[in-house]
Design an enzyme around this catalytic site. Sequence first.
Site, PDB file in Angstrom:
ATOM      1  N   GLU A   1       1.725  15.949 -10.216  1.00 44.62           N
ATOM      2  CA  GLU A   1       0.594  17.030 -10.775  1.00 44.62           C
ATOM      3  C   GLU A   1      -0.485  17.139  -9.604  1.00 44.62           C
ATOM      4  O   GLU A   1      -0.920  17.623  -8.686  1.00 44.62           O
ATOM      5  CB  GLU A   1      -0.261  17.498 -12.102  1.00 44.62           C
ATOM      6  CG  GLU A   1       1.066  17.647 -12.868  1.00 44.62           C
ATOM      7  CD  GLU A   1       1.508  19.426 -12.448  1.00 44.62           C
ATOM      8  OE1 GLU A   1       0.759  19.811 -11.992  1.00 44.62           O
ATOM      9  OE2 GLU A   1       3.322  19.479 -13.309  1.00 44.62           O
TER      10      GLU A   1
ATOM     11  N   HIS B   1       0.408  17.634  -6.684  1.00 47.44           N
ATOM     12  CA  HIS B   1      -0.049  19.134  -6.257  1.00 47.44           C
ATOM     13  C   HIS B   1      -1.644  19.510  -5.490  1.00 47.44           C
ATOM     14  O   HIS B   1      -1.865  20.197  -5.143  1.00 47.44           O
ATOM     15  CB  HIS B   1       0.504  20.246  -7.233  1.00 47.44           C
ATOM     16  CG  HIS B   1       1.816  20.346  -7.857  1.00 47.44           C
ATOM     17  ND1 HIS B   1       2.951  20.636  -6.177  1.00 47.44           N
ATOM     18  CD2 HIS B   1       2.809  20.243  -8.451  1.00 47.44           C
ATOM     19  CE1 HIS B   1       4.096  21.208  -6.596  1.00 47.44           C
ATOM     20  NE2 HIS B   1       4.379  20.537  -8.168  1.00 47.44           N
TER      21      HIS B   1
END
Length: 217
Positions: free
Chosen positions: A27, A30
């Site tokens: 994450e 990202h």
Amino acid sequence: MERFLAYPLQEIPYVAITLIFAFTFHELAHAYVAYKFGDMTAKNQGRLTLNPIKHLDPFGTILILIAGFGWARPVPVNRFFFKRPRLASILVSVAGPLANLVLAAIGFLIAFGFGRFGILQSVNFYHFLDIFTQLNIVLFVFNLLPLPPLDGYRILEDLAPNHLRAKMTQYEQYGMLIFLILVLIEPLNRVTIQPLFQLIVPWVWNVLGSFIKGLFL
């Protein structure tokens, strides 16, 4: 109790530690790439951090221990801030799975390096590295599946021409249902998801392992 878990009870601590690293870096990757392309959304929500609490989804994390699959909290991305929305969106989507592949490579690197130079002789440590590497490869492959809401679908969506993308959007709401059916229904996953993983995961393992091992020859 073990029959309710996807992993042997003694491996749960190794799996849990792996998931903390795998989900957090996935994450964060990202969020970081989106930030570099001008989208401050994730950063403003505190997602540009190594703090796992910001990234882990409690239910998704527990589910992977029970069912063998799960998820973290999705990083919010606003394409409006990207100068080149399609390219930026593709790179943002690729960044997550790539982070898991890098972690798998690090697992191989430590295992081969420590083994080659005899730095640490511990069966438990190498067993942890085996789980760490394998699970990150599984997450790399899993997230590239072309099913919403996975990264593979987002990549496919951004590569598709506008008219096809509009049609994909219409059916996107059914993606999670289709995904759950393919994963949870035993006869279906045996002829769809399982063969795919049985083929691709060992291939990635062998290619990545051979590459890292070659560094020590």
